[in-house]
Design a protein around this motif. Structure first.
Motif, PDB file in Angstrom:
ATOM      1  N   ILE A  31       0.858  -1.180   0.000  1.00 41.56           N
ATOM      2  CA  ILE A  31       0.000   0.000   0.000  1.00 41.56           C
ATOM      3  C   ILE A  31       0.895   1.230   0.000  1.00 41.56           C
ATOM      4  N   GLU A  32       0.736   2.068  -0.996  1.00 42.05           N
ATOM      5  CA  GLU A  32       1.540   3.291  -1.090  1.00 42.05           C
ATOM      6  C   GLU A  32       1.028   4.294  -0.052  1.00 42.05           C
ATOM      7  N   THR A  33       1.928   4.730   0.824  1.00 43.56           N
ATOM      8  CA  THR A  33       1.542   5.681   1.868  1.00 43.56           C
ATOM      9  C   THR A  33       2.138   7.063   1.660  1.00 43.56           C
ATOM     10  N   GLY A  34       3.033   7.172   0.712  1.00 39.44           N
ATOM     11  CA  GLY A  34       3.667   8.467   0.480  1.00 39.44           C
ATOM     12  C   GLY A  34       4.852   8.667   1.406  1.00 39.44           C
ATOM     13  N   PRO A  35       5.469   9.843   1.351  1.00 39.60           N
ATOM     14  CA  PRO A  35       6.629  10.110   2.201  1.00 39.60           C
ATOM     15  C   PRO A  35       6.208  10.225   3.666  1.00 39.60           C
ATOM     16  N   PRO A  36       7.158  10.006   4.587  1.00 33.52           N
ATOM     17  CA  PRO A  36       6.840  10.136   6.012  1.00 33.52           C
ATOM     18  C   PRO A  36       6.268  11.521   6.326  1.00 33.52           C
ATOM     19  N   ASN A  37       5.261  11.539   7.171  1.00 33.58           N
ATOM     20  CA  ASN A  37       4.596  12.786   7.525  1.00 33.58           C
ATOM     21  C   ASN A  37       4.178  12.688   8.983  1.00 33.58           C
ATOM     22  N   ALA A  38       4.788  13.505   9.841  1.00 31.96           N
ATOM     23  CA  ALA A  38       4.497  13.469  11.276  1.00 31.96           C
ATOM     24  C   ALA A  38       3.099  13.982  11.597  1.00 31.96           C
ATOM     25  N   ASN A  39       2.535  14.792  10.736  1.00 31.11           N
ATOM     26  CA  ASN A  39       1.218  15.377  10.985  1.00 31.11           C
ATOM     27  C   ASN A  39       0.328  15.241   9.743  1.00 31.11           C
ATOM     28  N   PRO A  40      -0.107  14.017   9.443  1.00 24.99           N
ATOM     29  CA  PRO A  40      -0.948  13.853   8.252  1.00 24.99           C
ATOM     30  C   PRO A  40      -2.328  14.469   8.468  1.00 24.99           C
ATOM     31  N   THR A  41      -2.906  14.946   7.401  1.00 24.80           N
ATOM     32  CA  THR A  41      -4.262  15.491   7.481  1.00 24.80           C
ATOM     33  C   THR A  41      -5.258  14.336   7.458  1.00 24.80           C
ATOM     34  N   ALA A  42      -6.478  14.628   7.844  1.00 22.04           N
ATOM     35  CA  ALA A  42      -7.533  13.615   7.811  1.00 22.04           C
ATOM     36  C   ALA A  42      -7.734  13.102   6.382  1.00 22.04           C
TER      37      ALA A  42
END
Length: 86
Positions: A31-42
């Motif tokens: 599953i592609e999750t994209g780059p690491p993001n400490a604060n993902p949006t909803a």
């Protein structure tokens, strides 16, 4: 006075060994999750969750007939996300 019960053993050959059971492990696609993001949006979390749910459904549909009893497979798959604000 010591008291104790007599254990009832009903496994393989009358021992505590478990009875043989068929186990199936199916691994899906990444599953592609994209780059690491400490604060993902909803919205970002919903997108990843939607991709995950689609992959789980794909795996279920591909393997239900060979891995499940016909009546269980016919009921389909229902994914319930409890307590989610997404």
């Amino acid at each position: 006075a010591l008291r104790g019960g007599i254990p009832i053993v009903s496994g393989r050959y009358g021992t505590p060994l478990p009875l043989p059971t068929k186990h199936v492990l199916v691994v899906g696609q990444r599953i592609e999750t994209g780059p690491p993001n400490a604060n993902p949006t909803a919205l970002e979390m919903q997108a990843v969750l939607s991709r995950w749910m689609a992959e789980v459904q794909r795996i279920f549909d591909a393997h239900k007939d060979e891995c499940l009893p016909a009546d269980v497979a016919a009921r389909g798959l229902s994914i319930c996300i409890r307590g989610s604000k997404l």
